[in-house]
Scaffold this active site. Structure first.
Site, PDB file in Angstrom:
ATOM      1  N   GLU A  92       0.815  -1.207   0.000  1.00  0.00           N
ATOM      2  CA  GLU A  92       0.000   0.000   0.000  1.00  0.00           C
ATOM      3  C   GLU A  92       0.853   1.263   0.000  1.00  0.00           C
ATOM      4  O   GLU A  92       1.953   1.294   0.561  1.00  0.00           O
ATOM      5  CB  GLU A  92      -0.938  -0.019   1.203  1.00  0.00           C
ATOM      6  N   CYS A 105       3.384   8.342   1.473  1.00  0.00           N
ATOM      7  CA  CYS A 105       3.873   7.329   2.410  1.00  0.00           C
ATOM      8  C   CYS A 105       4.123   6.051   1.602  1.00  0.00           C
ATOM      9  O   CYS A 105       3.192   5.483   1.028  1.00  0.00           O
ATOM     10  CB  CYS A 105       2.796   7.132   3.482  1.00  0.00           C
ATOM     11  N   CYS A 112       6.633  -7.486   6.917  1.00  0.00           N
ATOM     12  CA  CYS A 112       7.789  -6.982   7.660  1.00  0.00           C
ATOM     13  C   CYS A 112       8.221  -8.046   8.653  1.00  0.00           C
ATOM     14  O   CYS A 112       7.390  -8.696   9.293  1.00  0.00           O
ATOM     15  CB  CYS A 112       7.429  -5.705   8.412  1.00  0.00           C
ATOM     16  N   CYS A 116       6.461  -5.894  15.034  1.00  0.00           N
ATOM     17  CA  CYS A 116       6.036  -5.068  16.181  1.00  0.00           C
ATOM     18  C   CYS A 116       4.606  -5.428  16.571  1.00  0.00           C
ATOM     19  O   CYS A 116       3.757  -5.712  15.741  1.00  0.00           O
ATOM     20  CB  CYS A 116       6.133  -3.580  15.848  1.00  0.00           C
ATOM     21  N   CYS A 119       1.500  -3.312  15.147  1.00  0.00           N
ATOM     22  CA  CYS A 119       1.530  -2.945  13.727  1.00  0.00           C
ATOM     23  C   CYS A 119       0.906  -4.052  12.889  1.00  0.00           C
ATOM     24  O   CYS A 119       1.309  -5.214  13.005  1.00  0.00           O
ATOM     25  CB  CYS A 119       2.980  -2.724  13.290  1.00  0.00           C
ATOM     26  N   CYS A 352      -1.568   5.297   9.761  1.00  0.00           N
ATOM     27  CA  CYS A 352      -0.324   4.638  10.131  1.00  0.00           C
ATOM     28  C   CYS A 352      -0.559   3.275  10.742  1.00  0.00           C
ATOM     29  O   CYS A 352      -1.363   3.126  11.656  1.00  0.00           O
ATOM     30  CB  CYS A 352       0.352   5.480  11.202  1.00  0.00           C
TER      31      CYS A 352
HETATM   32  N1  SAH Z   1       9.264   0.000   9.737  1.00  0.00           N
HETATM   33  C1  SAH Z   1       9.417   1.397   9.887  1.00  0.00           C
HETATM   34  C2  SAH Z   1       8.521   2.214   8.988  1.00  0.00           C
HETATM   35  C3  SAH Z   1       7.112   1.739   8.785  1.00  0.00           C
HETATM   36  S1  SAH Z   1       6.025   1.881  10.155  1.00  0.00           S
HETATM   37  C4  SAH Z   1       9.221   1.794  11.350  1.00  0.00           C
HETATM   38  O1  SAH Z   1       8.769   0.969  12.136  1.00  0.00           O
HETATM   39  O2  SAH Z   1       9.553   2.922  11.683  1.00  0.00           O
HETATM   40  C5  SAH Z   1       5.724   3.629  10.232  1.00  0.00           C
HETATM   41  C6  SAH Z   1       5.273   4.133  11.594  1.00  0.00           C
HETATM   42  O3  SAH Z   1       3.960   3.663  11.905  1.00  0.00           O
HETATM   43  C7  SAH Z   1       6.168   3.664  12.714  1.00  0.00           C
HETATM   44  O4  SAH Z   1       6.488   4.697  13.589  1.00  0.00           O
HETATM   45  C8  SAH Z   1       5.297   2.648  13.384  1.00  0.00           C
HETATM   46  O5  SAH Z   1       5.678   2.468  14.712  1.00  0.00           O
HETATM   47  C9  SAH Z   1       3.924   3.260  13.260  1.00  0.00           C
HETATM   48  N2  SAH Z   1       2.833   2.322  13.476  1.00  0.00           N
HETATM   49  C10 SAH Z   1       2.823   1.002  13.177  1.00  0.00           C
HETATM   50  N3  SAH Z   1       1.637   0.463  13.534  1.00  0.00           N
HETATM   51  C11 SAH Z   1       0.892   1.463  14.046  1.00  0.00           C
HETATM   52  C12 SAH Z   1      -0.435   1.520  14.553  1.00  0.00           C
HETATM   53  N4  SAH Z   1      -1.216   0.449  14.569  1.00  0.00           N
HETATM   54  N5  SAH Z   1      -0.889   2.709  14.997  1.00  0.00           N
HETATM   55  C13 SAH Z   1      -0.100   3.809  14.935  1.00  0.00           C
HETATM   56  N6  SAH Z   1       1.150   3.808  14.451  1.00  0.00           N
HETATM   57  C14 SAH Z   1       1.643   2.639  14.017  1.00  0.00           C
HETATM   58 FE1  SF4 Z   2       7.798  -3.453  10.653  1.00  0.00          FE
HETATM   59 FE2  SF4 Z   2       5.501  -2.403  11.472  1.00  0.00          FE
HETATM   60 FE3  SF4 Z   2       7.516  -2.659  13.186  1.00  0.00          FE
HETATM   61 FE4  SF4 Z   2       7.687  -0.826  11.210  1.00  0.00          FE
HETATM   62  S1  SF4 Z   2       6.195  -0.847  12.924  1.00  0.00           S
HETATM   63  S2  SF4 Z   2       9.255  -2.297  11.853  1.00  0.00           S
HETATM   64  S3  SF4 Z   2       6.564  -1.919   9.590  1.00  0.00           S
HETATM   65  S4  SF4 Z   2       6.417  -4.334  12.175  1.00  0.00           S
END
Ligand code: SAH
Ligand code: SF4
Length: 387
Positions: A92, A105, A112, A116, A119, A352
Site C-alpha cells: 500500500e 507514504c 515486515c 512489532c 503494527c 499509520c
Molecule cells: N518500519 C518502519 C517504517 C514503517 S512503520 C518503522 O517501524 O519505523 C511507520 C510508523 O507507523 C512507525 O512509527 C510505526 O511504529 C507506526 N505504526 C505502526 N503500527 C501502528 C499503529 N497500529 N498505529 C499507529 N502507528 C503505528
Molecule cells: Fe515493521 Fe511495522 Fe515494526 Fe515498522 S512498525 S518495523 S513496519 S512491524
C-alpha cells in the site's frame, strides 16, 4: 534476455546501462527526465531520443508500472492505493494532501520481519523485499496520476515529501532503498529536498550508520518505549539493538543529516506506554539523565506522538486524548518539541500501521506473534477493540 526495468536505476545506474548500449551520459539524463519528470513510459514518445535508440530500448527495456488492485479516496482527500507486486503479495501507498505540502507514504517490503506488537504489517509476517523499481514505481504512479488528475501545470509537482513509513522496515531492505532515495532526490528525477525525504526505522543500528554515509536524509526512529524491557516486547528488534545503542546511532547520524534533530515516533497505547511516569522516563532517556549508558548524553530530537490505530488482532487500545495530552504536557515541559499526529484517512484504513496489503504469511509469523503475545505482561491484551 530479460527485460531491464528502468525504474530500478538511479541516474548513475542508468548512465552505466546507457553506456553498455554505447550511449553517452547525457542520453541517460534525457531518458531519466522523460521517465521521472514527465511520467513517460512509451519510448516512442520520447521524441528527442534518436529513433535507433528508441527502437533498441523498446526491445530491451521497460518502465515497469505496478498494477493497481484498488484505489480509495478518503473524505479528507487522502488517497490509498493497493498495488499488486506478484505472487499473491500487495503493498500500500498513501498520499496525504495538506495545504503546504503533499506527502507520499511509501512501502519498502511486502510484510515486515520485525513483527512489532502494535503494527498490522508486522502481524502479517515477512514476504519479500521490494526492488528499487517497485519502491520508485509507487512514487512514479502517485505523482503522475495525481498531476494529471489535478491538472498540474508543466513542471509543477504534487508530491513534495516522501516518508518511508508504509509497509516494511526500509533499513532491512537497504540495497534497494538507497538507489530509490537517490532517484527521489535527483534534480533530474523528482527533485525532492533531503529534508523532505524521511526514512523511518524501528532501529537497525548498523544501517543507520551506513545511511549517514551513503544517502543522508531526514531520520525518524520508532521508539515507543523509554526502557528496554517494554521496548523488547513492543519492538522485538530492540533485543538486538537496545535503546542505548540506538540512541548513540542517532547521535552519530546527526552531523551528516539534513536536519539537526531526529524525529522519535511514539505510538500511544492505553495502559502500556502512556502514563505520566513513562513520559518522565522518556525525558530522562532523551536528555541523558537516565541510568543507561547514555548518562550525560542527550539526543537533539522532536517527538511525534501517534495515537494507536487499532486493529482487532493486536489486543491493544488507543490511548485517550486526555492521556495523550497529559503525556505531551510532561515531555513539552521538559523542552522537547512534541506534536500529536493527526489521524488521516481513517475512513479508508489508510492511517499509520493499518496498511495490511494482502501478503501471504509464508513464515509462520502469525503463530510466533500469537506466542509472543501470550508472553507479554500487558493489561490491555485480550480487550475487544472497537474500530
Ligand atoms: N518500519 C518502519 C517504517 C514503517 S512503520 C518503522 O517501524 O519505523 C511507520 C510508523 O507507523 C512507525 O512509527 C510505526 O511504529 C507506526 N505504526 C505502526 N503500527 C501502528 C499503529 N497500529 N498505529 C499507529 N502507528 C503505528
Ligand atoms: Fe515493521 Fe511495522 Fe515494526 Fe515498522 S512498525 S518495523 S513496519 S512491524
Amino acid at each position: 534476455m530479460s527485460v531491464v526495468n528502468l525504474l530500478d536505476f538511479d541516474l548513475e545506474g542508468l548512465a552505466a546501462y546507457c553506456e553498455s548500449l554505447g550511449e553517452k551520459r547525457f542520453r541517460a539524463v534525457q531518458l531519466f527526465r522523460w521517465v521521472h519528470q514527465r511520467g513517460e513510459h512509451d519510448f516512442e514518445r520520447m521524441t528527442d531520443l534518436a529513433r535507433s535508440l528508441r527502437q533498441r530500448l523498446a526491445g530491451a527495456a521497460e518502465v515497469a508500472r505496478l498494477r493497481v488492485l484498488s484505489e480509495h479516496v478518503s473524505s479528507d482527500g487522502t488517497v490509498k492505493w493497493l498495488f499488486d507486486v506478484g505472487g499473491g503479495n500487495a503493498v500500500e501507498t498513501v498520499f496525504i494532501p495538506e495545504s503546504d505540502r503533499g506527502t507520499l507514504c511509501v512501502s519498502s517490503q511486502a510484510g515486515c520481519a520485525v513483527g512489532c506488537r502494535f503494527c498490522s504489517t508486522g502481524h502479517q509476517g515477512f514476504s519479500r523485499n521490494l526492488g528499487t523499481g517497485e519502491i520508485v514505481a509507487q512514487l512514479w504512479h502517485a505523482e503522475h496520476v495525481l498531476r494529471a488528475r489535478l491538472g498540474a501545470a508543466a513542471g509543477e509537482r504534487v508530491i513534495s515529501n516522501v516518508v518511508m513509513m508504509g509497509m516494511g522496515e526500509p533499513l532491512q531492505n537497504y540495497a534497494a532503498l538507497v538507489p530509490a532515495l537517490r532517484t527521489m532526490l535527483d534534480d533530474h528525477g523528482y527533485g525532492l529536498s533531503r529534508r523532505r525525504v524521511t526514512v523511518s526505522t524501528s532501529g537497525v543500528v548498523p544501517m543507520i550508520d551506513r545511511l549517514a554515509q551513503d544517502c543522508p536524509v531526514a531520520l525518524a526512529v520508532s521508539l515507543h518505549a523509554p526502557e528496554d524491557g517494554l521496548r523488547d516486547e513492543l519492538v522485538p528488534l530492540n533485543r538486538k539493538y537496545p535503546l542505548a545503542e540506538l540512541l548513540q546511532a542517532c547521535r552519530r547520524y546527526l552531523p551528516r543529516a539534513p536536519r539537526d534533530f531526529v524525529t522519535f515516533e511514539y505510538c500511544m497505547l492505553e495502559g502500556v506506554n502512556d502514563s505520566p511516569a513513562m513520559a518522565h522516563r522518556l525525558v530522562a532517556l532523551l536528555q541523558g539523565h537516565g541510568s543507561s549508558d547514555l548518562q550525560g548524553l542527550s539526543v537533539p530530537c522532536k517527538l511525534n506522538l501517534i495515537p494507536f490505530n487499532p486493529f482487532p488482532a493486536s489486543g491493544l487500545k488507543r490511548s485517550s486524548p486526555e492521556a495523550v495530552a497529559r503525556f505531551a504536557a510532561v515531555v513539552q515541559a521538559a523542552g522537547i518539541v512534541t506534536t500529536i499526529r493527526k489521524t488521516r484517512g481513517d475512513d479508508i484504513d489508510a492511517a499509520c500501521g493499518q496498511l495490511a496489503g494482502e501478503v501471504l504469511d509464508r513464515t509462520g509469523a502469525d503463530l510466533r506473534m500469537a506466542r509472543r503475545r501470550g508472553s507479554i505482561p500487558i493489561q490491555a491484551v485480550g480487550v475487544e477493540v472497537p474500530r
